[in-house]
Design a protein around this motif. Structure first.
Motif, PDB file in Angstrom:
ATOM      1  N   ALA A   1       0.482  -5.229   3.724  1.00 11.55           N
ATOM      2  CA  ALA A   1       0.689  -4.293   4.835  1.00 11.55           C
ATOM      3  C   ALA A   1       1.502  -4.916   5.974  1.00 11.55           C
ATOM      4  CB  ALA A   1      -0.655  -3.800   5.351  1.00 11.55           C
ATOM      5  N   ALA A   2       1.677  -6.243   5.908  1.00  7.50           N
ATOM      6  CA  ALA A   2       2.453  -6.912   6.951  1.00  7.50           C
ATOM      7  C   ALA A   2       3.960  -6.767   6.735  1.00  7.50           C
ATOM      8  CB  ALA A   2       2.080  -8.396   6.994  1.00  7.50           C
ATOM      9  N   PHE A   3       4.332  -6.162   5.620  1.00  6.58           N
ATOM     10  CA  PHE A   3       5.760  -5.953   5.355  1.00  6.58           C
ATOM     11  C   PHE A   3       6.348  -5.050   6.448  1.00  6.58           C
ATOM     12  CE2 PHE A   3       9.067  -3.421   3.015  1.00  6.58           C
ATOM     13  CZ  PHE A   3       9.994  -4.455   2.906  1.00  6.58           C
ATOM     14  N   GLU A   4       7.482  -5.470   6.942  1.00  8.60           N
ATOM     15  CA  GLU A   4       8.104  -4.810   8.094  1.00  8.60           C
ATOM     16  C   GLU A   4       8.230  -3.295   7.936  1.00  8.60           C
ATOM     17  OE1 GLU A   4      11.967  -6.388   8.777  1.00  8.60           O
ATOM     18  OE2 GLU A   4      12.300  -5.190  10.599  1.00  8.60           O
ATOM     19  N   HIS A   5       8.627  -2.865   6.738  1.00 10.18           N
ATOM     20  CA  HIS A   5       8.863  -1.430   6.535  1.00 10.18           C
ATOM     21  C   HIS A   5       7.788  -0.789   5.672  1.00 10.18           C
ATOM     22  CE1 HIS A   5      12.743  -2.232   8.263  1.00 10.18           C
ATOM     23  NE2 HIS A   5      13.018  -3.110   7.310  1.00 10.18           N
ATOM     24  N   TYR A   6       6.602  -1.345   5.759  1.00 11.56           N
ATOM     25  CA  TYR A   6       5.499  -0.899   4.904  1.00 11.56           C
ATOM     26  C   TYR A   6       5.314   0.615   4.915  1.00 11.56           C
ATOM     27  CZ  TYR A   6       0.658  -0.583   3.172  1.00 11.56           C
ATOM     28  OH  TYR A   6      -0.484  -0.277   2.479  1.00 11.56           O
TER      29      TYR A   6
ATOM     30  N   PHE B   1      13.004   0.000   0.100  1.00 11.70           N
ATOM     31  CA  PHE B   1      12.015   0.320  -0.914  1.00 11.70           C
ATOM     32  C   PHE B   1      12.007  -0.729  -2.031  1.00 11.70           C
ATOM     33  CE2 PHE B   1      10.340   2.380  -4.733  1.00 11.70           C
ATOM     34  CZ  PHE B   1       9.091   2.721  -4.247  1.00 11.70           C
ATOM     35  N   VAL B   2      13.202  -1.122  -2.470  1.00 10.40           N
ATOM     36  CA  VAL B   2      13.276  -2.172  -3.501  1.00 10.40           C
ATOM     37  C   VAL B   2      12.682  -3.459  -2.950  1.00 10.40           C
ATOM     38  CG1 VAL B   2      14.769  -3.401  -5.132  1.00 10.40           C
ATOM     39  CG2 VAL B   2      15.395  -1.097  -4.370  1.00 10.40           C
ATOM     40  N   GLU B   3      13.001  -3.751  -1.701  1.00  7.04           N
ATOM     41  CA  GLU B   3      12.430  -4.945  -1.050  1.00  7.04           C
ATOM     42  C   GLU B   3      10.915  -4.910  -1.080  1.00  7.04           C
ATOM     43  OE1 GLU B   3      15.122  -7.061   2.332  1.00  7.04           O
ATOM     44  OE2 GLU B   3      13.960  -5.321   2.952  1.00  7.04           O
ATOM     45  N   TRP B   4      10.374  -3.748  -0.822  1.00  4.65           N
ATOM     46  CA  TRP B   4       8.925  -3.641  -0.759  1.00  4.65           C
ATOM     47  C   TRP B   4       8.290  -3.966  -2.121  1.00  4.65           C
ATOM     48  CZ3 TRP B   4       5.384   0.691  -2.030  1.00  4.65           C
ATOM     49  CH2 TRP B   4       4.070   0.386  -1.631  1.00  4.65           C
ATOM     50  N   ILE B   5       8.904  -3.457  -3.182  1.00  7.08           N
ATOM     51  CA  ILE B   5       8.389  -3.726  -4.533  1.00  7.08           C
ATOM     52  C   ILE B   5       8.517  -5.222  -4.860  1.00  7.08           C
ATOM     53  CG2 ILE B   5       8.629  -3.192  -6.988  1.00  7.08           C
ATOM     54  CD1 ILE B   5       7.569  -0.856  -5.309  1.00  7.08           C
ATOM     55  N   VAL B   6       9.665  -5.788  -4.526  1.00  2.62           N
ATOM     56  CA  VAL B   6       9.873  -7.223  -4.789  1.00  2.62           C
ATOM     57  C   VAL B   6       8.867  -8.050  -3.990  1.00  2.62           C
ATOM     58  CG1 VAL B   6      11.477  -9.166  -4.537  1.00  2.62           C
ATOM     59  CG2 VAL B   6      12.326  -6.943  -5.332  1.00  2.62           C
TER      60      VAL B   6
ATOM     61  N   GLY C   1      16.111 -13.378   0.621  1.00  2.00           N
ATOM     62  CA  GLY C   1      15.861 -12.974   2.005  1.00  2.00           C
ATOM     63  C   GLY C   1      14.369 -12.862   2.293  1.00  2.00           C
ATOM     64  N   LEU C   2      13.645 -12.250   1.379  1.00  2.00           N
ATOM     65  CA  LEU C   2      12.191 -12.097   1.560  1.00  2.00           C
ATOM     66  C   LEU C   2      11.499 -13.459   1.557  1.00  2.00           C
ATOM     67  CD1 LEU C   2      11.733  -9.102  -0.896  1.00  2.00           C
ATOM     68  CD2 LEU C   2      11.208  -9.012   1.549  1.00  2.00           C
ATOM     69  N   ASN C   3      11.939 -14.313   0.659  1.00  2.00           N
ATOM     70  CA  ASN C   3      11.345 -15.647   0.546  1.00  2.00           C
ATOM     71  C   ASN C   3      11.494 -16.399   1.874  1.00  2.00           C
ATOM     72  OD1 ASN C   3       9.936 -17.601  -0.831  1.00  2.00           O
ATOM     73  ND2 ASN C   3      11.628 -18.242  -2.143  1.00  2.00           N
ATOM     74  N   ARG C   4      12.649 -16.264   2.478  1.00  2.00           N
ATOM     75  CA  ARG C   4      12.902 -16.919   3.758  1.00  2.00           C
ATOM     76  C   ARG C   4      12.052 -16.298   4.870  1.00  2.00           C
ATOM     77  NH1 ARG C   4      18.271 -16.677   2.884  1.00  2.00           N
ATOM     78  NH2 ARG C   4      18.353 -14.720   4.041  1.00  2.00           N
ATOM     79  N   ARG C   5      12.079 -14.988   4.946  1.00  2.00           N
ATOM     80  CA  ARG C   5      11.435 -14.307   6.086  1.00  2.00           C
ATOM     81  C   ARG C   5       9.912 -14.325   6.022  1.00  2.00           C
ATOM     82  NH1 ARG C   5      15.023 -10.127   4.670  1.00  2.00           N
ATOM     83  NH2 ARG C   5      13.447  -8.501   4.748  1.00  2.00           N
ATOM     84  N   TYR C   6       9.367 -14.211   4.808  1.00  2.00           N
ATOM     85  CA  TYR C   6       7.912 -14.054   4.724  1.00  2.00           C
ATOM     86  C   TYR C   6       7.171 -15.263   4.149  1.00  2.00           C
ATOM     87  CZ  TYR C   6       8.625  -9.101   5.703  1.00  2.00           C
ATOM     88  OH  TYR C   6       8.956  -7.923   6.288  1.00  2.00           O
TER      89      TYR C   6
ATOM     90  N   ARG D   1      -9.148  -9.334 -10.581  1.00  2.00           N
ATOM     91  CA  ARG D   1      -8.766  -8.520  -9.432  1.00  2.00           C
ATOM     92  C   ARG D   1      -7.416  -8.998  -8.898  1.00  2.00           C
ATOM     93  NH1 ARG D   1     -13.303  -7.128  -5.251  1.00  2.00           N
ATOM     94  NH2 ARG D   1     -13.889  -5.825  -7.019  1.00  2.00           N
ATOM     95  N   PHE D   2      -6.419  -8.183  -9.131  1.00  2.00           N
ATOM     96  CA  PHE D   2      -5.061  -8.563  -8.726  1.00  2.00           C
ATOM     97  C   PHE D   2      -4.819  -8.283  -7.245  1.00  2.00           C
ATOM     98  CE2 PHE D   2      -4.621  -7.804 -13.290  1.00  2.00           C
ATOM     99  CZ  PHE D   2      -3.964  -8.969 -13.663  1.00  2.00           C
ATOM    100  N   HIS D   3      -5.387  -7.204  -6.760  1.00  3.95           N
ATOM    101  CA  HIS D   3      -5.096  -6.806  -5.377  1.00  3.95           C
ATOM    102  C   HIS D   3      -6.336  -6.969  -4.513  1.00  3.95           C
ATOM    103  CE1 HIS D   3      -2.187  -4.375  -7.908  1.00  3.95           C
ATOM    104  NE2 HIS D   3      -1.456  -5.281  -7.303  1.00  3.95           N
ATOM    105  N   THR D   4      -6.534  -8.199  -4.072  1.00 12.08           N
ATOM    106  CA  THR D   4      -7.703  -8.518  -3.242  1.00 12.08           C
ATOM    107  C   THR D   4      -7.480  -8.007  -1.824  1.00 12.08           C
ATOM    108  OG1 THR D   4      -6.694 -10.631  -2.685  1.00 12.08           O
ATOM    109  CG2 THR D   4      -8.195 -10.616  -4.567  1.00 12.08           C
ATOM    110  N   GLU D   5      -8.529  -8.089  -1.024  1.00 14.31           N
ATOM    111  CA  GLU D   5      -8.438  -7.708   0.392  1.00 14.31           C
ATOM    112  C   GLU D   5      -7.290  -8.459   1.076  1.00 14.31           C
ATOM    113  OE1 GLU D   5     -10.877  -5.804   2.480  1.00 14.31           O
ATOM    114  OE2 GLU D   5     -11.031  -4.948   0.453  1.00 14.31           O
ATOM    115  N   GLU D   6      -7.283  -9.771   0.824  1.00 17.65           N
ATOM    116  CA  GLU D   6      -6.254 -10.614   1.467  1.00 17.65           C
ATOM    117  C   GLU D   6      -4.860 -10.184   1.027  1.00 17.65           C
ATOM    118  OE1 GLU D   6      -8.639 -12.332  -0.679  1.00 17.65           O
ATOM    119  OE2 GLU D   6     -10.057 -12.131   0.979  1.00 17.65           O
ATOM    120  N   PHE D   7      -4.768  -9.870  -0.259  1.00 11.47           N
ATOM    121  CA  PHE D   7      -3.484  -9.430  -0.799  1.00 11.47           C
ATOM    122  C   PHE D   7      -3.020  -8.167  -0.070  1.00 11.47           C
ATOM    123  CE2 PHE D   7      -0.647  -7.127  -3.488  1.00 11.47           C
ATOM    124  CZ  PHE D   7       0.011  -8.049  -4.281  1.00 11.47           C
TER     125      PHE D   7
END
Ligand SMILES: [Zn+2]
Length: 269
Positions: free
Chosen positions: A247-252, A212-217, A153-158, A236-242
């Protein structure tokens, strides 16, 4: 979150080891399966034996990452272990194996070193393209959450379906194992080389909401999309862009708030 540590193929390692074959300690090796492979093994054994005086040779074909070739003399018989890269070797290389086995021939050793070099580069490339070693146990369906369904689902939506990874629950508490309170928990990880996402089984419990699980995935999926630059000698794993895309996750905000409110329960696993 964190990249899993991986044993990588060091192209400079094997040829050097190959040059001192006889001194190698026995290592556990992963054997290649039967069928066609067994036929290929027999054929190669036969071909090499033709170049070994009295031809007493037992060949095992391996998928070992460190030792491409090793030989041991055992009661007048040469016990030879070869990486499967040698299955398709041309006559010149087969002859070199024979000389190497029987006489520890230097020129043969050099030629084999070259062969190993070239093929290791090929194997590395293939491994990067493949979906990883088959030895990983994939378990997507949990007691509460189905990771594959969330991932798809995430792969499709995002991501327009562009993420190409496998996903699995991490290792569960052993049956009868006692829960304890942990100081921290790695809720998810992404192994770059295996393209494998692992999610901590602590999240597979009824009180953990789907979002919450979705957010981690989602976070782990982002790791495949984003580069890992090296800044000041550190990756650096978590860059600015990352972080922006995260933060664009719907339920962030809900996911983060839920984490703050429930961290204690999550850590108790
Ligand atoms: Zn991360």
């Amino acid at each position: 979150m964190t990249r899993l540590s991986q044993v990588s193929l060091d192209p400079t390692l094997a040829p050097r080891r190959a040059a001192r074959l006889t001194a190698l300690p026995a290592r556990p090796v992963e054997m290649i399966a039967l069928g066609e492979d067994e036929l290929a093994r027999k054929q190669l054994e036969h071909r090499i034996a033709a170049h070994v005086p009295d031809g007493r040779l037992a060949l095992a074909v391996t998928d070992n990452q460190y030792t491409m070739i090793s030989v041991k003399r055992d009661k007048g018989c040469f016990r030879l272990r070869l990486h499967h890269m040698f299955l398709e070797a041309e006559p010149e290389v087969v002859r070199a194996i024979g000389r190497y086995v029987s006489h520890n021939d230097r020129e043969a050793s050099r030629l084999l070193g070259q062969f190993i070099d070239i093929h290791q580069r090929k194997i590395r490339r293939a491994r990067r393209l493949s979906r990883g070693p088959v030895t990983v146990t994939i378990e997507t369906r949990g007691e509460v959450h189905d990771l594959q369904e969330l991932y798809d689902g995430l792969n499709r939506r995002y991501f327009d379906g562009a993420i190409d990874a496998r996903i699995t629950w991490g290792q569960r508490l052993a049956p009868g194992g006692r829960r304890r309170h942990r100081n921290s928990i790695k809720m998810g990880s992404y192994a770059v080389e295996d393209r494998l996402i692992r999610i901590h089984p602590s999240l597979d419990r009824p009180f953990v909401p789907r979002l919450f699980v979705e957010w981690i995935v989602y976070h782990e999926m982002l790791h495949q999309k984003h580069d890992i630059p090296v800044v000041g000698g550190r990756r650096r794993f978590h860059t600015e862009e990352f972080l922006l895309e995260e933060a664009a996750f719907e339920h962030y905000h809900r996911a983060r708030q839920w984490e703050r409110d429930n961290l204690d329960r999550l850590l108790n696993y």
